[in-house]
Design a protein around this motif. Sequence first.
Motif, PDB file in Angstrom:
ATOM      1  N   VAL A 115       7.515  16.987   4.429  1.00  0.00           N
ATOM      2  CA  VAL A 115       6.858  15.647   4.269  1.00  0.00           C
ATOM      3  C   VAL A 115       7.359  15.083   5.695  1.00  0.00           C
ATOM      4  O   VAL A 115       8.422  14.855   5.981  1.00  0.00           O
ATOM      5  N   ASP A 116       6.266  14.475   6.415  1.00  0.00           N
ATOM      6  CA  ASP A 116       6.561  13.778   7.547  1.00  0.00           C
ATOM      7  C   ASP A 116       7.044  12.335   7.241  1.00  0.00           C
ATOM      8  O   ASP A 116       5.933  11.515   6.525  1.00  0.00           O
ATOM      9  N   VAL A 117       8.338  11.893   7.372  1.00  0.00           N
ATOM     10  CA  VAL A 117       8.660  10.654   7.074  1.00  0.00           C
ATOM     11  C   VAL A 117       8.174   9.657   7.553  1.00  0.00           C
ATOM     12  O   VAL A 117       8.285   8.401   7.146  1.00  0.00           O
ATOM     13  N   ASN A 118       7.379   9.674   8.691  1.00  0.00           N
ATOM     14  CA  ASN A 118       7.001   8.550   9.692  1.00  0.00           C
ATOM     15  C   ASN A 118       5.293   8.516   9.068  1.00  0.00           C
ATOM     16  O   ASN A 118       4.982   7.326   8.938  1.00  0.00           O
ATOM     17  N   GLU A 126       0.680  -1.162  -0.022  1.00  0.00           N
ATOM     18  CA  GLU A 126       0.004  -0.199   0.033  1.00  0.00           C
ATOM     19  C   GLU A 126       0.765   1.053   0.067  1.00  0.00           C
ATOM     20  O   GLU A 126       0.587   2.263  -0.850  1.00  0.00           O
ATOM     21  N   LEU A 127       1.906   1.339   0.768  1.00  0.00           N
ATOM     22  CA  LEU A 127       2.895   2.411   0.799  1.00  0.00           C
ATOM     23  C   LEU A 127       3.493   2.469  -0.504  1.00  0.00           C
ATOM     24  O   LEU A 127       3.715   3.621  -0.963  1.00  0.00           O
ATOM     25  N   ALA A 128       3.961   1.549  -1.173  1.00  0.00           N
ATOM     26  CA  ALA A 128       4.605   1.403  -2.468  1.00  0.00           C
ATOM     27  C   ALA A 128       3.568   2.058  -3.557  1.00  0.00           C
ATOM     28  O   ALA A 128       4.057   2.752  -4.357  1.00  0.00           O
ATOM     29  N   SER A 129       2.296   1.676  -3.490  1.00  0.00           N
ATOM     30  CA  SER A 129       1.501   2.139  -4.484  1.00  0.00           C
ATOM     31  C   SER A 129       1.367   3.693  -4.262  1.00  0.00           C
ATOM     32  O   SER A 129       1.170   4.566  -5.022  1.00  0.00           O
ATOM     33  N   ASP A 132      15.264  16.957   6.958  1.00  0.00           N
ATOM     34  CA  ASP A 132      13.939  17.285   6.593  1.00  0.00           C
ATOM     35  C   ASP A 132      13.684  16.985   4.900  1.00  0.00           C
ATOM     36  O   ASP A 132      14.879  17.673   4.266  1.00  0.00           O
ATOM     37  N   ILE A 133      12.591  16.807   4.472  1.00  0.00           N
ATOM     38  CA  ILE A 133      12.293  16.660   3.170  1.00  0.00           C
ATOM     39  C   ILE A 133      11.061  17.638   2.971  1.00  0.00           C
ATOM     40  O   ILE A 133      10.246  17.409   3.524  1.00  0.00           O
ATOM     41  N   ALA A 134      11.353  18.496   2.005  1.00  0.00           N
ATOM     42  CA  ALA A 134      10.195  19.357   1.820  1.00  0.00           C
ATOM     43  C   ALA A 134      10.114  20.000   0.286  1.00  0.00           C
ATOM     44  O   ALA A 134      11.148  19.774  -0.530  1.00  0.00           O
ATOM     45  N   SER A 135       9.066  20.332  -0.127  1.00  0.00           N
ATOM     46  CA  SER A 135       8.805  21.152  -1.465  1.00  0.00           C
ATOM     47  C   SER A 135       8.863  22.711  -1.144  1.00  0.00           C
ATOM     48  O   SER A 135       8.206  23.303  -0.394  1.00  0.00           O
ATOM     49  N   CYS A 136       9.699  23.198  -2.164  1.00  0.00           N
ATOM     50  CA  CYS A 136      10.337  24.423  -1.966  1.00  0.00           C
ATOM     51  C   CYS A 136      10.181  25.282  -3.281  1.00  0.00           C
ATOM     52  O   CYS A 136      10.199  24.649  -4.151  1.00  0.00           O
ATOM     53  N   LYS A 137       9.805  26.659  -3.342  1.00  0.00           N
ATOM     54  CA  LYS A 137      10.163  27.284  -4.359  1.00  0.00           C
ATOM     55  C   LYS A 137      11.583  27.969  -4.183  1.00  0.00           C
ATOM     56  O   LYS A 137      11.881  28.731  -3.087  1.00  0.00           O
TER      57      LYS A 137
END
Length: 329
Positions: A229-232, A36-39, A246-251
């Motif tokens: 994005v919360d990696v957990n 489910e996570l992979a999908s 941390d992983i994030a979407s940025c401009k």
Amino acid sequence: IVSLLGIEHIIVAINKMDLVDFSEEIYNEIAQAYAELASELGIKNTYYIPVSALDGDNVVDQSKSTPWFKGKPLLSLLDSMDISKEEKAEDFRLPIQYVNRPNLDFRGFCGTIAAGSIKVGDEITVLPSGKTTKVKSIINAGDINEKNRVATSQEAYAPMAITITTEDEVDISRGDMVVHTKSLPRVSNSLKVMLVWMDEKPMEIDRSYDIKGATSLVSGHFDHINYKVDVNTYKREQVHKLNLNDIASCKMVLTRAIAADAYETNRLTGSFIVVDRVTNNTVGAGMIVSVSRREEDAVKLADKKYTDAEKALNQFIRTNFPEWECKVV
């Protein structure tokens, strides 16, 4: 991170199966959760193997403790997995790394082809300047020998390291990108990126960093964090700074426009690292998601309100340093 990098094949080794008596039911529950996570992450191919590192079950040979498992053991799967990718035509990209000018009679532009192919006579465009010309010759160091020191090639393709010469005198510098005129990438100073922060000192909005991508080095800043994005839980969170890992979407906004591709299109021209301008440490790495149109940012800059101090500085620079071509604000 695996999803962002575009890795298509994932092996999930479900370890310590000996602690649950090699239960097929528990194995299926874990495999279903990961499926489910992979999908959700868009991972194309996933493989699940019940293993026990204690006795090497399903690591090298098929385990007698899991007669219900019909797949291959771990090492056999690694040896036999087909990871080849379907070949497809790619747009030509040549980031210029060095301008070779040993004398007044020769001027070559060196670099490693990031994608596609090029032939003598092809019409090319230099970005971000937009100047066009044609390829006069292609020099591949592998063709040169003692008997023929002026050997040239008619065609070159990725990932060859080559030197090209042009029919016209065109200004090309390190950090520029040479592309086919009929397949131009977007050129902009505004990029939507996915950023992985790798420094203990938090990433700050509007702080200047050096952005290094392919052969270009340009300063810029992060104008806005769209979400982290919360990696957990994989949920998106609104934040104003990024901490370690941390992983994030940025401009990301650069001080000058560059030619770039989305990472999913070209990994070499669609990736970058972030360098601290004071310590010179690499503090982050990112992937370009999309390139904004320059006019979109032009509208926003036109609406920007400047302070009296900024206006005075702008006037001083335009008066005393006209060669800088500073724009009126």
